[in-house]
Write a protein that holds these residues in place. Sequence first.
Motif, PDB file in Angstrom:
ATOM      1  N   ALA A 192      -6.857  -0.618   5.699  1.00  0.00           N
ATOM      2  CA  ALA A 192      -6.212   0.108   4.599  1.00  0.00           C
ATOM      3  C   ALA A 192      -7.198   0.404   3.470  1.00  0.00           C
ATOM      4  CB  ALA A 192      -5.029  -0.698   4.075  1.00  0.00           C
ATOM      5  N   PHE A 251      -2.546   5.475   5.671  1.00  0.00           N
ATOM      6  CA  PHE A 251      -2.039   4.329   4.917  1.00  0.00           C
ATOM      7  C   PHE A 251      -3.213   3.623   4.250  1.00  0.00           C
ATOM      8  CE2 PHE A 251      -1.089  -0.169   4.423  1.00  0.00           C
ATOM      9  CZ  PHE A 251       0.087  -0.090   3.680  1.00  0.00           C
ATOM     10  N   HIS A 252      -3.079   3.364   2.957  1.00  0.00           N
ATOM     11  CA  HIS A 252      -4.196   2.755   2.230  1.00  0.00           C
ATOM     12  C   HIS A 252      -3.685   1.892   1.075  1.00  0.00           C
ATOM     13  CE1 HIS A 252      -4.239   5.638  -1.357  1.00  0.00           C
ATOM     14  NE2 HIS A 252      -3.382   6.189  -0.536  1.00  0.00           N
ATOM     15  N   TYR A 253      -4.550   0.992   0.645  1.00  0.00           N
ATOM     16  CA  TYR A 253      -4.330   0.235  -0.588  1.00  0.00           C
ATOM     17  C   TYR A 253      -5.286   0.793  -1.643  1.00  0.00           C
ATOM     18  CZ  TYR A 253      -1.359  -3.554   1.144  1.00  0.00           C
ATOM     19  OH  TYR A 253      -0.309  -4.292   1.643  1.00  0.00           O
ATOM     20  N   THR A 259       0.949   5.716   1.557  1.00  0.00           N
ATOM     21  CA  THR A 259       0.408   6.692   2.512  1.00  0.00           C
ATOM     22  C   THR A 259       0.093   7.999   1.804  1.00  0.00           C
ATOM     23  OG1 THR A 259       1.646   5.721   4.360  1.00  0.00           O
ATOM     24  CG2 THR A 259       0.838   7.959   4.646  1.00  0.00           C
ATOM     25  N   GLY A 283       0.832  -1.187   0.000  1.00  0.00           N
ATOM     26  CA  GLY A 283       0.000   0.000   0.000  1.00  0.00           C
ATOM     27  C   GLY A 283       0.871   1.243   0.000  1.00  0.00           C
TER      28      GLY A 283
END
Length: 282
Positions: free
Chosen positions: A272, A193-195, A188, A186
């Motif tokens: 996420a 924080f993400h996918y 940020t 993933g």
Amino acid sequence: MLNKLSDSIYYLSNQDDRERPTLGLVCGDRYSLIIDSGNSPQHAKEFLLEIEKINVPPVKYVVITHAHWDHFLGLNEIDATIIVNSQTSKMLKEWQRLSYDDRSLQKYGSTNKLSAMCIKIIQTEISNREGFTLKSPDVIFENTLTVDLGNKVCILEKIKSTHTDDSTIVFVPDENVLFLGDSAYGTTTNDLFHYKQSLLLPMIKDIQKYNAEMFLLGHESICDSNEMNIYWEEVTVASQVVKSPSLEEAMVSFKAEYKRDPNDNEVFFIKAFVNDHILHSQ
């Protein structure tokens, strides 16, 4: 110390406490190719010293998997043809325009242009910073490129990625080894924080078509196909239950769909993907 995967493939393990990703080396009969140049000239120097200890053909190429500083700030130490995809090339130009003196670094830090760790590495591991200018790429490709090292072929492809828009992977067909860089991770954005959920399945498709048996990742070093399949399964089931910016809804949906609670990895991925929805809703 270099880790030997086969007679022609080696890697230097990641050191996350020093923000150092995995660096790769593929050797043919005539030439060798490096995958990523490290987070600083010092990182690259240490890698090159390890390569000197083994009997391999001269390094002719270095491939940068994506334009995140920890993967390319060692470029100037490697005397080789630099290969990047066109998107990475555009992003590296931004770094070439930066100044690396203390005053400039302080400014970049105060505006969140550079992370505190990046600034610390630059200050401690790059000498003559006031005159430092990052090298320019020599070979820029759009989608795919094949590099022949002498009875050893490397296939480079720019793929869809949940991590960056400029991810390049490197496949060694006769060994069924795939260097992923950070492509499967993933990222940020705005401190979240993400996918990138929309790119998950397209990315998995791009990666799985190679039927690799071993995978080199930027911050886990090495995984076999079984470990990667578990990773794909966990991240996919997590994605399937996230339909909104609500973590509570996603957790309820997971339990209803799979008749169990998510494991720790799945909870991490669910959060996420929820963050990805939050970012899109802003």
